[in-house]
Design a protein around this motif. Structure first.
Motif, mmCIF file in Angstrom:
data_model
loop_
_atom_site.group_PDB
_atom_site.id
_atom_site.type_symbol
_atom_site.label_atom_id
_atom_site.label_comp_id
_atom_site.label_asym_id
_atom_site.label_seq_id
_atom_site.Cartn_x
_atom_site.Cartn_y
_atom_site.Cartn_z
ATOM 1 N N HIS A 1 0.980 -1.134 -0.360
ATOM 2 C CA HIS A 1 -0.034 0.571 -0.083
ATOM 3 C C HIS A 1 0.888 1.573 0.491
ATOM 4 N N GLU A 2 0.585 2.332 -0.682
ATOM 5 C CA GLU A 2 1.576 3.666 -0.665
ATOM 6 C C GLU A 2 2.714 3.384 -0.925
ATOM 7 N N GLU A 3 3.206 2.201 -1.673
ATOM 8 C CA GLU A 3 4.368 2.235 -2.185
ATOM 9 C C GLU A 3 4.931 2.463 -3.910
ATOM 10 N N VAL A 4 5.559 2.975 -3.884
ATOM 11 C CA VAL A 4 6.391 2.970 -5.526
ATOM 12 C C VAL A 4 6.780 1.877 -5.802
ATOM 13 N N GLU A 5 7.778 1.625 -4.905
ATOM 14 C CA GLU A 5 8.177 0.064 -5.941
ATOM 15 C C GLU A 5 7.857 -1.164 -5.201
#
Length: 217
Positions: free
Chosen positions: A141-145
Motif C-alpha cells: 500500500h502506497e509504495e512506488v517500488e
C-alpha cells in the motif's frame, strides 16, 4: 418563509426550500419557521412529520417524529444488518498488516483486484508453475517500488490475507446473529459494527480460523 416538501401518506420529509416557484408550488408543501427548517436540514433523513398533529399547514418542532422511534426492533435490526454487509466489505478491502522476514512492517490492501491477483499467484505456486526458488514482486500500500518476496514469504502473506478475510466474514455472520438476540432499542442504538460483538465471540472466531488455517500466521 420556509417550506417542507412531504409525503401526504406517511409524513416522510422529501425536501426543503425557502421559495416556491412555478415549477414546485403544485407539490405538497408545509410552511415552517427558520428553526425547524435548519433542524431538519442538519438531521437529514432522521425525522418525519406527525400528520395527525398538523392543523393549519404549518410545521412546528413538536410535530416532528424521530423515525427511529417509529421503527420496530425488527426494522432496526434489518437496517443494521443491511449496512453491516458494506462495513464487512470495507474492512476486507482495507487489508491488513504483514511482517516481512526481516521484521519490516508492510500494509497490503485487499480490494477485489488484489484478491484476484493474490489468488492467481497462489494457484501458480500450487501448480508448480512458479518454482520454489522464485522471487515474487509485490506492491504494498502506497509504495512506488515493488517488494520482492520469497515463496515462503508470499505463502505467509497469502495465509495472512486469507485469515483476515475469513475473520471479517465470520464476524459479519456472528454479529448479525448477535443482533437477533437484542430486544432493547436503546441497547441497539449503542452498538456499532466495530465494537458491537462481545469479546468472547471475537475470541471464538479467532480460534475457529486458527483451527481452519493451522495456527498462527
Amino acid at each position: 418563509m420556509y417550506y417542507i416538501l412531504f409525503d401526504k401518506i406517511d409524513g416522510t420529509i422529501l425536501g426543503l426550500d425557502n421559495e416556491l416557484t412555478e415549477h414546485n408550488k403544485g407539490l405538497d408543501w408545509f410552511n415552517t419557521d427558520e428553526e425547524v427548517y435548519k433542524f431538519i436540514g442538519s438531521n437529514n433523513g432522521k425525522y418525519k412529520i406527525n400528520l395527525n398533529k398538523v392543523k393549519d399547514d404549518t410545521i412546528t418542532m413538536d410535530m416532528l417524529i424521530n423515525i427511529r422511534d417509529t421503527e420496530t426492533i425488527s426494522d432496526i435490526i434489518e437496517n443494521m444488518q443491511s449496512k453491516n454487509k458494506d462495513y464487512c466489505r470495507m474492512y476486507i478491502e482495507n487489508g491488513c498488516e504483514f511482517i516481512l522476514d526481516n521484521g519490516e512492517s508492510k500494509w497490503y490492501t485487499y480490494k477485489e483486484t488484489d484478491q484476484l491477483n493474490i489468488e492467481q499467484i497462489h494457484n501458480m505456486i500450487v501448480s508448480n508453475i512458479i518454482k520454489e526458488n522464485a522471487i515474487i514482486p509485490i506492491k504494498f500500500h502506497e509504495e512506488v517500488e515493488y517488494t520482492n518476496l520469497s515463496i515462503n514469504e508470499f505463502n505467509r502473506l497469502y495465509k495472512t490475507l486469507a485469515s483476515h478475510k475469513l475473520y471479517q466474514l465470520f464476524y459479519l455472520k456472528e454479529y448479525n446473529d448477535y443482533l437477533e438476540t437484542v430486544t432493547d432499542k436503546n441497547r441497539l442504538s449503542r452498538l456499532t459494527y466495530e465494537i458491537g460483538l462481545p469479546e468472547d465471540k471475537r475470541n471464538e472466531i479467532e480460534e475457529k480460523i486458527n483451527n481452519m488455517l493451522g495456527g498462527d500466521n
